[in-house]
Write a protein that holds these residues in place. Structure first.
Motif, PDB file in Angstrom:
ATOM      1  N   MET A   1       0.816  -1.196   0.000  1.00  0.00           N
ATOM      2  CA  MET A   1       0.000   0.000   0.000  1.00  0.00           C
ATOM      3  C   MET A   1       0.868   1.271   0.000  1.00  0.00           C
ATOM      4  O   MET A   1       0.596   2.187  -0.752  1.00  0.00           O
ATOM      5  N   LEU A   2       1.892   1.302   0.856  1.00  0.00           N
ATOM      6  CA  LEU A   2       2.757   2.487   0.905  1.00  0.00           C
ATOM      7  C   LEU A   2       3.558   2.649  -0.380  1.00  0.00           C
ATOM      8  O   LEU A   2       3.783   3.769  -0.849  1.00  0.00           O
ATOM      9  N   LYS A   3       3.980   1.542  -0.943  1.00  0.00           N
ATOM     10  CA  LYS A   3       4.716   1.593  -2.211  1.00  0.00           C
ATOM     11  C   LYS A   3       3.820   2.182  -3.302  1.00  0.00           C
ATOM     12  O   LYS A   3       4.245   3.057  -4.056  1.00  0.00           O
ATOM     13  N   TRP A   4       2.588   1.730  -3.378  1.00  0.00           N
ATOM     14  CA  TRP A   4       1.639   2.213  -4.379  1.00  0.00           C
ATOM     15  C   TRP A   4       1.383   3.710  -4.203  1.00  0.00           C
ATOM     16  O   TRP A   4       1.390   4.465  -5.177  1.00  0.00           O
ATOM     17  N   LEU A   5       1.167   4.149  -2.957  1.00  0.00           N
ATOM     18  CA  LEU A   5       0.942   5.577  -2.697  1.00  0.00           C
ATOM     19  C   LEU A   5       2.167   6.412  -3.055  1.00  0.00           C
ATOM     20  O   LEU A   5       2.043   7.517  -3.586  1.00  0.00           O
ATOM     21  N   SER A   6       3.336   5.893  -2.774  1.00  0.00           N
ATOM     22  CA  SER A   6       4.569   6.612  -3.098  1.00  0.00           C
ATOM     23  C   SER A   6       4.731   6.773  -4.606  1.00  0.00           C
ATOM     24  O   SER A   6       5.106   7.847  -5.084  1.00  0.00           O
ATOM     25  N   ILE A  45      10.705   1.417   1.726  1.00  0.00           N
ATOM     26  CA  ILE A  45      11.778   1.963   2.575  1.00  0.00           C
ATOM     27  C   ILE A  45      13.075   2.157   1.792  1.00  0.00           C
ATOM     28  O   ILE A  45      13.632   3.259   1.747  1.00  0.00           O
ATOM     29  N   LYS A  46      13.575   1.099   1.173  1.00  0.00           N
ATOM     30  CA  LYS A  46      14.846   1.224   0.450  1.00  0.00           C
ATOM     31  C   LYS A  46      14.686   2.101  -0.787  1.00  0.00           C
ATOM     32  O   LYS A  46      15.603   2.834  -1.161  1.00  0.00           O
ATOM     33  N   GLY A  47      13.524   2.051  -1.434  1.00  0.00           N
ATOM     34  CA  GLY A  47      13.286   2.895  -2.603  1.00  0.00           C
ATOM     35  C   GLY A  47      13.364   4.373  -2.266  1.00  0.00           C
ATOM     36  O   GLY A  47      14.000   5.151  -2.977  1.00  0.00           O
ATOM     37  N   TRP A  48      12.719   4.770  -1.161  1.00  0.00           N
ATOM     38  CA  TRP A  48      12.790   6.176  -0.756  1.00  0.00           C
ATOM     39  C   TRP A  48      14.183   6.551  -0.270  1.00  0.00           C
ATOM     40  O   TRP A  48      14.652   7.664  -0.501  1.00  0.00           O
ATOM     41  N   ARG A  49      14.852   5.629   0.394  1.00  0.00           N
ATOM     42  CA  ARG A  49      16.211   5.927   0.864  1.00  0.00           C
ATOM     43  C   ARG A  49      17.129   6.205  -0.325  1.00  0.00           C
ATOM     44  O   ARG A  49      17.885   7.176  -0.336  1.00  0.00           O
ATOM     45  N   LEU A  50      17.046   5.365  -1.357  1.00  0.00           N
ATOM     46  CA  LEU A  50      17.861   5.576  -2.556  1.00  0.00           C
ATOM     47  C   LEU A  50      17.454   6.862  -3.277  1.00  0.00           C
ATOM     48  O   LEU A  50      18.306   7.626  -3.731  1.00  0.00           O
ATOM     49  N   GLY A  51      16.150   7.119  -3.382  1.00  0.00           N
ATOM     50  CA  GLY A  51      15.672   8.317  -4.060  1.00  0.00           C
ATOM     51  C   GLY A  51      16.092   9.599  -3.360  1.00  0.00           C
ATOM     52  O   GLY A  51      16.532  10.558  -4.001  1.00  0.00           O
ATOM     53  N   LEU A  52      15.980   9.628  -2.040  1.00  0.00           N
ATOM     54  CA  LEU A  52      16.376  10.830  -1.293  1.00  0.00           C
ATOM     55  C   LEU A  52      17.887  11.038  -1.327  1.00  0.00           C
ATOM     56  O   LEU A  52      18.372  12.175  -1.399  1.00  0.00           O
TER      57      LEU A  52
END
Length: 71
Positions: A1-6, A45-52
């Motif tokens: 769900m969080l991945k989809w919203l992101s 989590i890891k996707g946002w960490r890499l993106g930021l």
């Protein structure tokens, strides 16, 4: 769900952010595209960490071709 919203949030940003902000990226692919790829490959989590981390690096003298790591 969080991945989809992101993913939806990043797509919304890409559609509505001013061009003056979106054209500043020094990397290929753009920071938002990099974040989308990272979210799809690694999840929330890891996707946002890499993106930021990529957004943090997006300043002189950095730049060039930079893709997310493979799993």
């Amino acid at each position: 769900m969080l991945k989809w919203l992101s993913i939806r949030f990043v797509l919304f940003y890409r559609a509505h952010a001013p061009m003056s902000i979106r054209n500043r990226c020094r990397h290929t692919p753009s920071c938002s595209k990099y974040t989308l790829i990272s979210l799809k490959r690694f999840g929330f989590i890891k996707g946002w960490r890499l993106g930021l981390h990529r957004i943090y690096r997006c300043r002189p003298p950095n730049g060039g071709v930079d893709y997310p790591p493979h799993k």
